[in-house]
Scaffold this motif. Structure first.
Motif, short mmCIF file in Angstrom:
data_model
loop_
_atom_site.label_atom_id
_atom_site.label_comp_id
_atom_site.label_asym_id
_atom_site.label_seq_id
_atom_site.Cartn_x
_atom_site.Cartn_y
_atom_site.Cartn_z
N ARG A 47 -5.69 7.70 3.54
CA ARG A 47 -6.14 7.30 2.21
C ARG A 47 -4.91 6.69 1.56
N TYR A 82 0.84 -1.19 0.00
CA TYR A 82 0.00 0.00 0.00
C TYR A 82 0.87 1.24 0.00
N VAL A 129 -3.35 3.64 -1.62
CA VAL A 129 -3.57 2.91 -2.86
C VAL A 129 -2.98 1.51 -2.71
N SER A 187 -15.17 8.02 0.44
CA SER A 187 -14.98 9.47 0.33
C SER A 187 -16.02 10.18 1.18
N TYR A 241 -12.08 2.47 1.15
CA TYR A 241 -12.10 3.93 1.34
C TYR A 241 -13.48 4.45 0.98
N ASN A 244 -4.66 -1.09 -7.73
CA ASN A 244 -4.76 0.35 -7.91
C ASN A 244 -6.03 0.92 -7.25
N ASN A 245 -6.63 0.15 -6.32
CA ASN A 245 -7.82 0.61 -5.61
C ASN A 245 -7.43 1.55 -4.47
N THR A 246 -8.27 2.54 -4.24
CA THR A 246 -8.09 3.42 -3.10
C THR A 246 -8.70 2.75 -1.88
N ASP A 274 -1.14 7.92 1.01
CA ASP A 274 -1.14 9.20 0.31
C ASP A 274 -1.45 10.39 1.21
#
Length: 95
Positions: free
Chosen positions: A29, A13, A31, A92, A90, A36-38, A16
């Motif tokens: 948060r 991971y 990746v 948002s 995640y 490539n999933n958040t 970020d």
């Protein structure tokens, strides 16, 4: 900020941005490299503190039980890492 955490499944991971902090952990948060999933990664801040580690382990155990009944999704965790962490989807704007 960019940091790396290795999961028990060998997944990596990239952290970020810190999106939340609590009494004993910080949530980032992140990746997941292979998809490539958040995702959201929670790290135990004071992992050398036995009481904090015990509470963090208990949190993961409770989350794991909620996964079984279909309430949440726990994607990965490593309680032996330094610092220990767990990974969830995640959301948002979520808390």
């Amino acid at each position: 900020m960019s940091a790396f955490v290795q999961g028990v499944t060998g997944q990596w991971y990239r952290l970020d941005e810190k999106i939340s902090e609590g009494g004993f952990g910080d949530v980032y948060r992140a990746v997941r490299y292979n998809t490539n999933n958040t995702v959201a990664v929670k790290l135990l801040r004071d992992y050398r503190n036995w009481d904090a580690l015990k509470r963090f382990r208990r949190e993961v155990e409770v989350l794991h039980r909620l996964v079984i009944v279909g309430i949440i999704e726990l994607l990965d965790y490593n309680l032996d890492a330094q610092p220990p962490f767990f990974v969830m989807p995640y959301m948002s704007g979520g808390t």
